[in-house]
Design a protein around this motif. Sequence first.
Motif, PDB file in Angstrom:
ATOM      1  N   ILE A   9      23.825 -17.312  -5.593  1.00  0.00           N
ATOM      2  CA  ILE A   9      24.754 -18.314  -4.844  1.00  0.00           C
ATOM      3  C   ILE A   9      25.927 -17.472  -4.249  1.00  0.00           C
ATOM      4  CG2 ILE A   9      26.475 -19.850  -5.593  1.00  0.00           C
ATOM      5  CD1 ILE A   9      24.609 -21.246  -7.128  1.00  0.00           C
ATOM      6  N   GLU A  10      26.446 -16.468  -4.900  1.00  0.00           N
ATOM      7  CA  GLU A  10      27.531 -15.750  -4.300  1.00  0.00           C
ATOM      8  C   GLU A  10      27.236 -15.023  -2.927  1.00  0.00           C
ATOM      9  OE1 GLU A  10      28.542 -12.161  -4.525  1.00  0.00           O
ATOM     10  OE2 GLU A  10      30.571 -12.651  -3.541  1.00  0.00           O
ATOM     11  N   ARG A  11      26.018 -14.632  -3.034  1.00  0.00           N
ATOM     12  CA  ARG A  11      25.514 -14.022  -1.851  1.00  0.00           C
ATOM     13  C   ARG A  11      24.762 -14.968  -0.835  1.00  0.00           C
ATOM     14  NH1 ARG A  11      23.254  -8.651  -5.109  1.00  0.00           N
ATOM     15  NH2 ARG A  11      25.260  -7.569  -5.142  1.00  0.00           N
ATOM     16  N   SER A  12      25.345 -16.070  -0.522  1.00  0.00           N
ATOM     17  CA  SER A  12      24.802 -16.767   0.465  1.00  0.00           C
ATOM     18  C   SER A  12      25.652 -17.752   1.110  1.00  0.00           C
ATOM     19  CB  SER A  12      23.612 -18.020  -0.296  1.00  0.00           C
ATOM     20  OG  SER A  12      24.525 -18.677  -1.227  1.00  0.00           O
ATOM     21  N   TRP A  13      25.447 -18.659   1.774  1.00  0.00           N
ATOM     22  CA  TRP A  13      26.322 -19.560   2.555  1.00  0.00           C
ATOM     23  C   TRP A  13      27.150 -20.462   1.550  1.00  0.00           C
ATOM     24  CZ3 TRP A  13      26.433 -16.592   6.257  1.00  0.00           C
ATOM     25  CH2 TRP A  13      25.454 -16.425   7.298  1.00  0.00           C
ATOM     26  N   VAL A  14      26.399 -20.736   0.609  1.00  0.00           N
ATOM     27  CA  VAL A  14      27.049 -21.737  -0.855  1.00  0.00           C
ATOM     28  C   VAL A  14      28.349 -20.849  -1.342  1.00  0.00           C
ATOM     29  CG1 VAL A  14      26.541 -22.756  -2.958  1.00  0.00           C
ATOM     30  CG2 VAL A  14      24.861 -22.800  -0.967  1.00  0.00           C
ATOM     31  N   GLY A  15      28.051 -19.592  -1.582  1.00  0.00           N
ATOM     32  CA  GLY A  15      29.024 -18.723  -2.129  1.00  0.00           C
ATOM     33  C   GLY A  15      30.138 -18.774  -1.174  1.00  0.00           C
ATOM     34  N   LEU A  16      29.901 -18.428   0.091  1.00  0.00           N
ATOM     35  CA  LEU A  16      30.942 -18.686   1.395  1.00  0.00           C
ATOM     36  C   LEU A  16      31.775 -19.887   1.064  1.00  0.00           C
ATOM     37  CD1 LEU A  16      32.420 -16.951   3.177  1.00  0.00           C
ATOM     38  CD2 LEU A  16      30.619 -17.853   5.002  1.00  0.00           C
TER      39      LEU A  16
END
Lengths: 261, 306, 384
Positions: C247-254
């Motif tokens: 999740i962190e390393r994705s658009w969600v995390g962003l």
Amino acid sequence: MTKGHDKVLAFRGLTKRFGGVVALDHFDMEVDEGQIVGLIGPNGSGKTTSFNVLTGIYAANGGEVELLGQNITNWTAQKVCEAGVARTFQRSRLCVELSIFDNIMIGNHQHLNHGLMFNIFQRKAFRRQMEESFEAAHELMAIFDPPLAGRMLEAVGTFGMIDRRRIEICRALISHPRLLLLDEPSAGMTEDETRQLMDDILVVRERINGLSIVLVEHEMGMIERVTDRCVVLNFGQKICEGTYREVASDKLVQEAYLGVE
Amino acid sequence: MDAGLLGQFVVNGMMLGMMYALVAVGFTLFFGVLDVIKFSHGDVLMVGTFAGFSTYLGISALGIDNAFVQLIGVLVAAVCSMAFLGAVIARYLVLPLKSAPPLNVLLITLMLGTVLRETVRLFYPDGSNPKPFPYLLPTDSWAFGSFTLRADSMILLLGGLLVIVGVHILINKTKMGLAMRAVAQDEETAKCMGINFTLIVLLTFALGSGVAAFAGVMNGLYYNEINFGMGLLLGVIGFSAAIIGGLGNIYGAILGGFLFAGLQTIGAVALPFSSAYKDVFAFSVVIALMVWRPTGLIAEKSSERV
Amino acid sequence: MTDKSMDMLIGFVAIVLGTVFLITFVAIESQIEILGLIVLTAIAVVVSARMGISTRISEAFASNEPLMNSAMLLATLVVAFWFREDHFPLLMIATVLLYLTACLGLNMQFGYTGVVNFAGAGFFGVGCYTAAVLNQHTAVPHLLVVVLGGVIAALVGSILILPVLRTRGHYAAVVTIAFGIMFKTFLEVNDTLGGPQGLKVPGMEILGWSFNSNIEIGAEIELSFYLNYVAIGLALAVLAFILTRRIERSWVGLSLDAVRLDETAAACFGVNIKRWKITAFTLGNFLIGMAGAVFAMMLGFIAPTNFAFGDSLILVSIVLLGGMGSPWGTVIAAGLVILLPEKLQAIQEYRFLLYAIVVILILLFRPQGLLPRGLRTYVPGWRG
């Protein structure tokens, strides 16, 4: 680059009050597609407030905002963004802990896939979208600030104010908006930097068909050089409009800025 | 439910309301001046009460038996020591974190509250057990049927009222109060006008903490018992009350305090099967209120510049 | 030796040292030896930080992530295997793993999204009581019970969601504190859920394999039954860890970061603030609830005193100590916070006080925590 005569933006009688203070007083303004309109006026005249009402941060107390023929008055900030409006802020609002790429991607939010399934499970597809987005952001950054383009994965906090200003503009432009709102982009810049900035914006305008810009500025040289028309605000009311020449020689405008003798 | 018993509940509720209001006023003052939530407030109250208690023990040990003198000693010790503690907390924990995310101040004061609580529990002689607070007020009471009016209740209510009025006058009619309000409105401009920002912050925290100490002593005098955990619940209630009333608004805080006490009283009256449920009831209503009107019944002041 | 192999070597050496330390620490009993070991390790850590060794180690880890992760997993299995016949060490390890899962959930809520949750212990308790009730009164398969523990916790959390959505953090703070206190009070007065005495929880059983009986291999070897719980705890922790990472390393995390760092600007770029706060809060509570369900089954008995405000603060301290938004930091902090008071009996009594002081110091002097969160790398090793 065709300059259509369709209206991209219209304020009709826009009014905004903060308690007893009337920040916008039946403000009318129109922007045609492809135009660059300068919004000028003394400090506190309501320029940023009009941006804030337009982008859904404040609710209007009266009047209407029309975007591409749609009445967007009091739409949420998210919906205004989806309709094609992007902006910069007077006081730079970047996430300094995040990288340049991250910040620009926040601007690209509506074109990215945010589904949990996609982001958690479809990592290959995600990687592809990420790399494509990186390409686009890199290209855009290279126009405004080539050295920065090679440092896209560094934290924004490492860079100075002028660089950050440019990053913010890239953030606004990455989503190919229909209407770009620039709030004093050249504050703190030298003359050369200002000229460079406007050249870069014009370059991008060539690439994005139909991009219209509303430019709030105090730097009159920039206004004169770049805008098609000007609108002058004072105490929330429009007191003059026309080309820069016309506006600069108007008595009311001069009084607003310099006072009456 | 006869009138006498009802009257009892009402008086009790008013006492609680007064105490909650005093705690809530502190919260709201801190938020107004510095935009911070000082979660250690309830525990500062507790420490103040213990300081007062220790003073009482000290004074008695010196052989002074006059209840009035003891009372004055207890109050002065509690209020002054907590005013000092409040200022120290502001100076060393809150001000240094001014530029950090507001979450950090919330967390640090929360932890400080734990430190205060645990310190008393561990290091005060027999700290984990409740202590009997002395009867320093006249114990006369008048009975009207099933309704008993205690003299100490009246005195406490009056005392609380005087403090609230005092705070009101201080905030609205004195120069220092004016400076506090100026700083609450706009820190930068206040500084430009020559107001010593740090001093005002320290004074505000001292004021709020002193008022809380008074509330703590009130609590001790009314229930005749104090324990190390009393600050936590009072703090949460005071904070909720301040939020209901709209953070930054002193009258809202007072209103919120009495409202919460009213809810507890209604809960206690309507749900007689367990007194603990009154807290569950009151908090549920508070949460519901926050859902309905998140910025409080009177709107919270907003200071974000876009 | 190539750079890459040098990196790997450094990483492996660090992991081996860490494993040896952990095993020694858990194994020795004498208080003096433990204190000595702690002091020695602290000195070693400070010295290596000064000499730049720790930076070198983190670089080694960062450039070989998949390998290092597997090595860490292997190390955990080695430690579990070492203590295979001892109940107490395994119980501690399982507890660390479950608390880690809960703290990763908490991290999702306020480490990434900035949604404060001071009722972590409350949601953990919801998971516990769900397991207790379902195991006692129904025949729901226990793995499903674990999931349900998470689901119910998430559902209960959704009651609080509206005030939590408010812009200013203090609303979420007071609402979650109030909820935590209410929850404990409710449990204490409510006899159907055991009241202050608590509830017994039947142990976990999957397809006939009882988690609560020792494992016998042949005539001579009897392994502690806690090994079962270590296994499931590890599975949950790994799940939570991978979820957090992805999740962190994705658009969600962003988006979550954008919500935390600047809501107004994020909204102007189309970020749906409510959606992300709800997602983070719900997902986080789901993880916390699952951890609670397994914890209850492992302990066999739960009581309201486990779920007080102080326990919620411990969970928050772990996230802060490790570094907000830093999963490996959370791992280390969870280990420290759970294991130290268990081994150093002397400080057991003082542990709340000590945690609080440590967190205050961290917030004043090193707010980024033990293992600060770095910049986002969508794909490890990718340089653009």
